[in-house]
Motif scaffolding. Structure first.
Motif, mmCIF file in Angstrom:
data_model
loop_
_atom_site.group_PDB
_atom_site.id
_atom_site.type_symbol
_atom_site.label_atom_id
_atom_site.label_comp_id
_atom_site.label_asym_id
_atom_site.label_seq_id
_atom_site.Cartn_x
_atom_site.Cartn_y
_atom_site.Cartn_z
ATOM 1 N N VAL A 255 0.860 -1.180 0.000
ATOM 2 C CA VAL A 255 0.000 0.000 0.000
ATOM 3 C C VAL A 255 0.895 1.227 0.000
ATOM 4 C CG1 VAL A 255 -1.959 1.144 1.075
ATOM 5 C CG2 VAL A 255 -1.647 -1.311 1.400
ATOM 6 N N ALA A 256 0.955 1.889 -1.119
ATOM 7 C CA ALA A 256 1.797 3.083 -1.263
ATOM 8 C C ALA A 256 1.094 4.013 -2.244
ATOM 9 C CB ALA A 256 3.191 2.679 -1.745
ATOM 10 N N THR A 257 1.829 4.587 -3.196
ATOM 11 C CA THR A 257 1.178 5.391 -4.233
ATOM 12 C C THR A 257 0.139 4.539 -4.951
ATOM 13 O OG1 THR A 257 3.213 6.647 -4.522
ATOM 14 C CG2 THR A 257 1.566 6.799 -6.268
ATOM 15 N N HIS B 236 2.039 16.448 0.339
ATOM 16 C CA HIS B 236 2.507 16.406 -1.043
ATOM 17 C C HIS B 236 2.744 14.984 -1.541
ATOM 18 C CE1 HIS B 236 3.089 20.747 -0.826
ATOM 19 N NE2 HIS B 236 3.634 20.545 0.367
ATOM 20 N N GLY B 237 2.842 14.032 -0.639
ATOM 21 C CA GLY B 237 3.097 12.661 -1.047
ATOM 22 C C GLY B 237 2.725 11.693 0.060
ATOM 23 N N THR B 238 2.854 10.406 -0.236
ATOM 24 C CA THR B 238 2.468 9.370 0.719
ATOM 25 C C THR B 238 3.233 9.455 2.040
ATOM 26 O OG1 THR B 238 1.960 7.959 -1.184
ATOM 27 C CG2 THR B 238 2.059 6.894 0.963
ATOM 28 N N PRO B 239 4.540 9.738 2.029
ATOM 29 C CA PRO B 239 5.246 9.858 3.313
ATOM 30 C C PRO B 239 4.674 10.945 4.222
ATOM 31 C CG PRO B 239 6.830 9.609 1.522
ATOM 32 C CD PRO B 239 5.486 9.824 0.889
ATOM 33 N N LEU C 81 -9.643 0.313 -6.602
ATOM 34 C CA LEU C 81 -9.113 0.411 -5.246
ATOM 35 C C LEU C 81 -8.009 1.455 -5.152
ATOM 36 C CD1 LEU C 81 -9.020 -0.660 -2.339
ATOM 37 C CD2 LEU C 81 -7.424 -2.417 -3.124
ATOM 38 N N GLU C 82 -7.118 1.493 -6.138
ATOM 39 C CA GLU C 82 -6.022 2.467 -6.115
ATOM 40 C C GLU C 82 -6.553 3.896 -6.159
ATOM 41 O OE1 GLU C 82 -2.665 3.653 -9.303
ATOM 42 O OE2 GLU C 82 -2.469 1.609 -8.502
ATOM 43 N N ALA C 83 -7.590 4.128 -6.972
ATOM 44 C CA ALA C 83 -8.157 5.470 -7.095
ATOM 45 C C ALA C 83 -8.904 5.887 -5.840
ATOM 46 C CB ALA C 83 -9.098 5.529 -8.299
ATOM 47 N N VAL C 84 -9.380 4.891 -5.079
ATOM 48 C CA VAL C 84 -10.159 5.166 -3.875
ATOM 49 C C VAL C 84 -9.295 5.218 -2.622
ATOM 50 C CG1 VAL C 84 -11.990 4.247 -2.382
ATOM 51 C CG2 VAL C 84 -12.250 4.163 -4.868
ATOM 52 N N ALA C 85 -8.312 4.312 -2.523
ATOM 53 C CA ALA C 85 -7.578 4.150 -1.272
ATOM 54 C C ALA C 85 -6.067 4.240 -1.407
ATOM 55 C CB ALA C 85 -7.938 2.795 -0.650
ATOM 56 N N GLY C 86 -5.541 4.493 -2.604
ATOM 57 C CA GLY C 86 -4.098 4.621 -2.793
ATOM 58 C C GLY C 86 -3.555 5.913 -2.192
ATOM 59 N N ILE D 185 -5.548 9.548 -0.981
ATOM 60 C CA ILE D 185 -5.571 10.064 0.394
ATOM 61 C C ILE D 185 -4.964 11.457 0.452
ATOM 62 C CG2 ILE D 185 -4.810 9.649 2.759
ATOM 63 C CD1 ILE D 185 -4.742 6.665 2.101
ATOM 64 N N VAL D 186 -3.890 11.664 -0.318
ATOM 65 C CA VAL D 186 -3.280 13.000 -0.375
ATOM 66 C C VAL D 186 -4.308 14.028 -0.827
ATOM 67 C CG1 VAL D 186 -1.661 14.432 -1.688
ATOM 68 C CG2 VAL D 186 -0.879 12.287 -0.686
ATOM 69 N N GLN D 187 -5.032 13.708 -1.896
ATOM 70 C CA GLN D 187 -6.021 14.655 -2.415
ATOM 71 C C GLN D 187 -7.132 14.908 -1.401
ATOM 72 O OE1 GLN D 187 -5.760 16.430 -5.382
ATOM 73 N NE2 GLN D 187 -7.378 17.537 -4.286
ATOM 74 N N ARG D 188 -7.551 13.856 -0.702
ATOM 75 C CA ARG D 188 -8.615 13.982 0.291
ATOM 76 C C ARG D 188 -8.183 14.919 1.425
ATOM 77 N NH1 ARG D 188 -9.631 8.476 1.118
ATOM 78 N NH2 ARG D 188 -10.378 8.567 -1.021
ATOM 79 N N LEU D 189 -6.949 14.760 1.879
ATOM 80 C CA LEU D 189 -6.448 15.599 2.970
ATOM 81 C C LEU D 189 -6.195 17.029 2.508
ATOM 82 C CD1 LEU D 189 -4.025 13.067 4.709
ATOM 83 C CD2 LEU D 189 -6.289 13.816 5.487
ATOM 84 N N ARG D 190 -5.783 17.199 1.266
ATOM 85 C CA ARG D 190 -5.611 18.556 0.733
ATOM 86 C C ARG D 190 -6.952 19.287 0.698
ATOM 87 N NH1 ARG D 190 -1.664 17.912 -4.575
ATOM 88 N NH2 ARG D 190 0.336 17.870 -3.460
#
Length: 416
Positions: free
Chosen positions: A233-235, A300-303, A279-284, A288-293
């Protein structure tokens, strides 16, 4: 097919010897390859113990030990305790006789390791690198960096048994070429093995990054587990499938592509594969980055998501837990279909800890059949960040040390 270095000169690679040797000496069964497999557990053995273990004559065992020592796979390991008279000599696998380069490429990172033939890292380098920069730039960096790491380890490129590499997209394992990889623009059909072999002079094996991570986890952490799913589970999101103790790639190598399975009840969010609700478009990580923005977070990224969760950010924790639930909804079907004994979760987002794991467990245990989950464990990766490079190295060592290839090595040594 692989051949170890036997009588190579200082500038002559074992791969050159392989090509010339196979033309002159077709491989034949020698029995040494099968006997060598006994030594891969790392335990020293005497000639007498091998006679008892194999049922072969003492002269046959002695000849095969001599052959394996001659090609560098076995080495004297001292003397065993004696019950009287001269102590018997012991022999053991020498994993230092060759080195392997393992490469783990993600969407935004690269990790390279030099390992021995037991896939134990000697040196490791981890750096940011965008796979979207294209094959020429990325593979050039891989070749240059691998050569530097080999030199820093005090070895030479002629010591290379091979190079294993994991790519973050679908790969035709038989050719090593990426096949329409969604997050790898410009890579489709690239002859990765040829490009790296031209620079480093060793055979190259290529596979999907999650497949090599599953190999690394299985070999180092849970070799006793025959049925396992490794979920990265990453990008992006993907899975490696270990069944009956072996990596299963499927008919076209697409097994485990969880990221492009539709999430039940999800919104029709466009995915870069061309479908919606994947799944990637929903939970990748990018989702998540876009949701939090959208909530005003500076990510800016997964880290950055992991950092927010670890700092106690409530919105980030909730977003990651929901991502876990969405992943669990897809995994529940996989559990009912494949009945794994263990699901291992790795990748950058696994660093968010129990928020992700709790979401996955909640849905998997709720929606899967009780019989399928009776003994199922869902755990974070034990190999961690090194799973990919260890697995990539294992791709090489499993082939290089196979009975057939050891026989080929011995045959060429004897006939040359």
């Amino acid at each position: 097919m692989y051949l170890g270095q036997s009588k190579c000169g200082p500038k002559e690679s074992w791969f050159t010897v392989l090509m010339e040797g196979l033309a002159k000496f077709p491989p034949r069964p020698t029995g040494a390859g099968e006997m060598f497999q006994l030594f891969r557990d790392g335990e020293p053995r005497t000639r007498a113990s091998l006679v008892a273990e194999t049922g072969q004559s003492r002269s046959t065992v002695a000849a095969r030990i001599d052959a394996l020592c001659g090609v560098g796979l076995l080495t004297p390991a001292g003397e065993a305790s004696s019950t009287g008279g001269r102590p018997p000599s012991t022999f053991a696998f020498d994993p230092r006789s060759r080195i392997v380069v393992g490469v783990d490429l993600g969407a935004t990172h690269a990790r390279i390791a030099v390992t021995d033939l037991a896939a134990v890292p000697v040196s490791v380098l981890d750096e940011p690198l965008s796979i979207a920069d294209g094959p020429q730039h990325v593979l050039g960096w891989v070749a240059d960096t691998a050569a530097k790491l080999v030199a820093q380890a005090g070895r030479h490129l002629t010591d290379l048994a091979g190079i294993g590499i994991g790519l973050p997209g679908p790969v035709d394992h038989t050719t090593g070429r990426p096949v329409n990889p969604p997050i790898m623009p410009g890579w489709d059909g690239t002859d990765v093995p040829a490009a790296l072999h031209a620079r480093l002079g060793a055979p190259v094996l290529v596979d999907n990054d999650v497949n090599v991570m599953s190999l690394g986890e299985h070999r180092t952490i849970c070799p006793e587990v025959d049925d396992l799913l490794f979920v990265k589970v990453a990008t992006g999101i993907g899975a490696g499938v270990i069944m009956d103790g072996h990596l299963r790639r499927g008919a076209q190598g697409a097994a485990g592509d969880l990221g492009h399975v539709t999430v039940p009840g999800a919104e029709d969010i466009p995915c870069r594969c061309g479908n919606t609700g994947c799944l990637e478009a929903v939970a990748g990580g990018l989702a998540i980055v876009q949701r939090l923005r959208d909530l005003g977070a500076d990510v800016h990224g997964t880290p950055d998501i992991v950092d927010l969760v670890r700092s106690g950010d409530v919105a980030a924790g909730q977003a990651v837990r929901q991502a876990g639930r969405d992943i669990g909804a897809v995994l529940a079907a996989s559990v009912s279909l494949l009945n794994p004994a263990r699901i291992v979760v790795g990748g950058v987002l696994a660093g968010a800890g129990e928020h992700l794991m709790a979401g996955i467990r909640e849905i998997v245990y709720q929606r899967s059949l009780p019989l399928a989950t009776q003994h199922l464990r869902i755990v974070p990766s034990g190999a961690g960040a090194q799973a990919g490079v260890i697995g990539a190295a294992t791709l090489v060592t499993e082939q290089y040390l196979s009975p057939h290839n050891v026989d080929t090595l011995v045959s060429a040594q004897e006939d040359s």
